[in-house]
Design a protein around this motif. Structure first.
Motif, short mmCIF file in Angstrom:
data_model
loop_
_atom_site.label_atom_id
_atom_site.label_comp_id
_atom_site.label_asym_id
_atom_site.label_seq_id
_atom_site.Cartn_x
_atom_site.Cartn_y
_atom_site.Cartn_z
N PRO A 35 1.29 -1.14 0.22
CA PRO A 35 0.19 0.00 -0.26
C PRO A 35 1.19 1.78 -0.30
N LEU A 36 2.43 0.97 0.65
CA LEU A 36 2.90 2.02 0.64
C LEU A 36 3.54 2.46 -1.00
N LEU A 37 3.74 1.57 -1.77
CA LEU A 37 4.15 1.49 -3.29
C LEU A 37 2.84 2.27 -3.91
N ARG A 38 2.07 2.03 -3.48
CA ARG A 38 0.82 2.22 -4.48
C ARG A 38 -0.28 3.62 -3.89
N GLY A 39 0.57 4.35 -3.14
CA GLY A 39 0.50 5.52 -2.79
C GLY A 39 -0.39 6.58 -1.61
N GLN A 40 0.41 5.64 -0.69
CA GLN A 40 0.10 5.82 0.96
C GLN A 40 1.49 6.10 1.73
N ARG A 41 1.54 6.80 0.35
CA ARG A 41 3.31 7.49 1.12
C ARG A 41 3.31 8.59 2.30
N ARG A 42 1.94 8.98 2.77
CA ARG A 42 2.33 10.03 2.80
C ARG A 42 1.15 9.62 4.96
N ASN A 43 1.24 8.44 4.87
CA ASN A 43 -0.12 7.90 6.33
C ASN A 43 1.63 6.72 6.92
N ALA A 44 2.21 8.25 8.12
CA ALA A 44 3.09 7.28 8.83
C ALA A 44 2.93 7.11 9.57
N GLY A 45 1.53 6.24 9.79
CA GLY A 45 1.48 4.87 10.76
C GLY A 45 2.28 3.75 10.34
N LEU A 86 11.37 -0.96 18.66
CA LEU A 86 10.43 -0.62 19.72
C LEU A 86 10.36 0.49 19.46
N ALA A 87 11.56 1.87 18.86
CA ALA A 87 11.04 3.26 18.49
C ALA A 87 10.10 2.79 16.88
N CYS A 88 9.95 1.86 16.43
CA CYS A 88 8.62 1.94 15.21
C CYS A 88 7.63 1.48 15.49
N GLN A 89 7.34 0.60 16.39
CA GLN A 89 5.92 0.82 17.47
C GLN A 89 5.32 1.80 18.12
N GLN A 90 6.07 2.70 18.58
CA GLN A 90 5.75 3.87 19.40
C GLN A 90 6.47 4.77 18.36
N ILE A 91 6.11 5.29 17.82
CA ILE A 91 5.77 6.43 16.60
C ILE A 91 4.69 5.58 15.92
N LEU A 92 3.91 4.27 15.78
CA LEU A 92 3.25 3.71 15.26
C LEU A 92 1.83 4.28 15.91
N LEU A 93 2.25 3.81 17.51
CA LEU A 93 1.25 4.02 18.34
C LEU A 93 0.43 5.64 18.58
N ILE A 94 1.76 6.24 17.64
CA ILE A 94 1.77 8.19 18.70
C ILE A 94 0.46 8.74 17.74
N HIS A 95 1.46 8.05 16.73
CA HIS A 95 -0.24 7.99 14.97
C HIS A 95 -0.79 7.80 15.04
N TRP A 96 -1.10 6.24 15.65
CA TRP A 96 -2.89 6.06 15.92
C TRP A 96 -3.65 6.75 17.00
N ILE A 97 -3.23 6.92 18.06
CA ILE A 97 -3.99 7.91 19.43
C ILE A 97 -3.84 9.10 18.61
N HIS A 98 -3.32 9.99 18.52
CA HIS A 98 -3.15 11.81 18.49
C HIS A 98 -3.74 12.05 16.59
N ARG A 123 -3.38 14.45 13.81
CA ARG A 123 -1.19 13.77 12.87
C ARG A 123 -0.55 15.27 13.10
N ALA A 124 -0.96 16.21 13.71
CA ALA A 124 -0.53 17.74 13.29
C ALA A 124 0.78 17.36 14.98
N GLU A 125 -0.31 16.75 15.98
CA GLU A 125 0.40 16.90 17.81
C GLU A 125 0.38 15.49 17.01
N ALA A 126 0.78 14.55 16.65
CA ALA A 126 1.24 13.14 16.44
C ALA A 126 2.78 13.73 16.25
N ARG A 127 2.48 14.05 15.39
CA ARG A 127 3.83 14.51 14.18
C ARG A 127 5.01 14.96 15.64
#
Length: 402
Positions: free
Chosen positions: A26-36, A82-94, A96-100
């Motif tokens: 899905p990233l290659l198909r156009g969801q490159r802006r999906n940080a999560g 661990l870093a990737c998983q925490q970043i993922l959860l941040i983008h899921w919970i908050h 977009r602007a606050e998550a960044r």
């Protein structure tokens, strides 16, 4: 345990790379802006690297004995996970602007861990080659500090991930997201066995602890936890397909279970079926939902036609629960069987539609067909119970009529 050791990491690595490819599409198909989604894909890639590099010693290196920078890189991949998983959860919970903003702060904080590990390991090499033997930890204080920093970061990271997953699972209404987060939380908790065993290796060896006795246990739990992470994090992607497959199987089972009742009504009144209908259960494999709706409608039409056979198909009975529902279904099935056994009779004044409000529902549907209620799923479940009861009692009715 040797055989398990040799196949444990390669199998888990393969699962990680499959999940990596699955989320990369899905990233290659156009969801490159999906940080999560980017963080999720990177998490699987980092896990795949760790597990690939941790395969048997004769393939990739050694995990025991002399410690090299190779082993440090393996552990740094875990910190990256661990870093990737925490970043993922941040983008899921908050939002977009606050998550960044939160993600940048978390990355800066987490960057301290690999820098500290590298510095401590470099200082440890100045005192000679680090060894994975801690009978006298005072002989290599920097390497002990390195292990403590790595294991502490591992524990803190997994606890944060487990808590966030469990908390967010309570907030989401998406069933498969909720299930996946709970599975991921369970995986993170299971992985905590690994640092517990490594802590004991470092700090209890001087008191007689045997590191080799528990090494397979701690590393196996780490692998199991990572596999659960794969299952949990990808559940929102493949879970809806599982639900769709289960729903299709349930519909097909209902379609088949409705056959005894439908077939009896169809034999008495063939006009209730469409001209193109074959009556074959295999024909319903294509467009099953349509065929299931059609079968329910035809059963209702067949019950409506029974008013020409029997004065009263039965009182309006709403399905109960448990044994009550089964008794109600048997009563309805008995009325239908009796009406079919009675055969047709000449129409009379009571068959006038205007005078047929007694045994029929408000929309002209006879009592047996209306008993399921307006919800289609509930109606199907009710008619299935009636059909099963009808199939059980029909042989006895046939014998009684002979």
């Amino acid at each position: 345990m040797t055989g398990i050791t040799h196949i444990r990491y390669p199998i888990a690595a393969l699962a990680c790379w499959i999940a990596f490819a699955y989320t990369l599409v899905p990233l290659l198909r156009g969801q490159r802006r999906n940080a999560g989604l980017i963080a999720l894909c990177a998490s699987f890639g980092c896990q795949g690297m760790y597990l690939s590099m941790s395969t048997p010693a004769r393939w990739t290196g050694t995990l025991f004995g002399t410690i090299t920078w190779y082993n440090v890189s393996v552990q740094l991949w875990i910190i990256a996970v661990l870093a990737c998983q925490q970043i993922l959860l941040i983008h899921w919970i908050h939002p977009r602007a606050e998550a960044r903003v939160r993600a940048r702060r978390r990355l800066l904080l987490l960057a301290v861990v690999p820098v500290t590990m590298v510095v401590l390991f470099f200082l440890a090499t100045l005192q000679g080659p680090p060894r994975n033997v801690f009978t006298h930890p005072g002989d290599q204080p920097f390497f002990v500090a390195y292990q403590a920093a790595y294991l502490t970061a591992f524990v803190v990271g997994k606890v944060l991930v487990a808590r966030a997953c469990w908390h967010f699972a309570k907030l989401t209404d998406h069933r498969w997201v909720r299930r996946g987060l709970r599975i991921a939380a369970a995986g993170a908790v299971i992985e905590l066995v690994y640092p517990a065993g490594r802590y004991a290796d470092v700090f209890l060896a001087q008191y007689g602890w045997n590191p080799m006795r528990w090494s397979d246990v701690s590393r196996t739990t780490l692998t199991i936890g990572m596999v659960l992470n794969i299952v949990g994090w990808t559940a929102p992607l493949w879970g809806p397909r599982v639900s769709a497959a289960r729903s299709w199987l349930a519909d097909y089972r209902s379609y088949r279970l409705l056959r005894p009742l439908w077939q009896a009504l169809h034999q008495a009144h063939p006009e209730i079926s469409l001209p193109s209908s074959t009556g074959s259960d295999l024909s319903a494999l294509y467009d099953l939902r349509f065929h299931l709706h059609r079968r329910v409608i035809e059963i209702r039409d067949g019950c409506l036609a029974l008013r020409g056979h029997h004065g009263d198909p039965g009182a309006v009975l709403m399905p109960g629960l448990g044994a009550a529902a089964e008794r109600h279904a048997e009563v309805e099935a008995a009325h239908i069987a009796a009406a079919l056994a009675a055969g047709p009779r000449p129409p009379g004044p009571e068959d006038d539609p205007a005078a047929a409000e007694g045994p029929s529902g408000p929309d002209g549907v006879p009592a047996p067909a209306a008993a399921g209620g307006p919800d289609f799923s509930a109606d199907v479940a009710w008619l299935v119970e009636v059909s099963r009861a009808f199939a059980r009692m029909r042989p006895a009715v046939a014998r009684a009529g002979q």
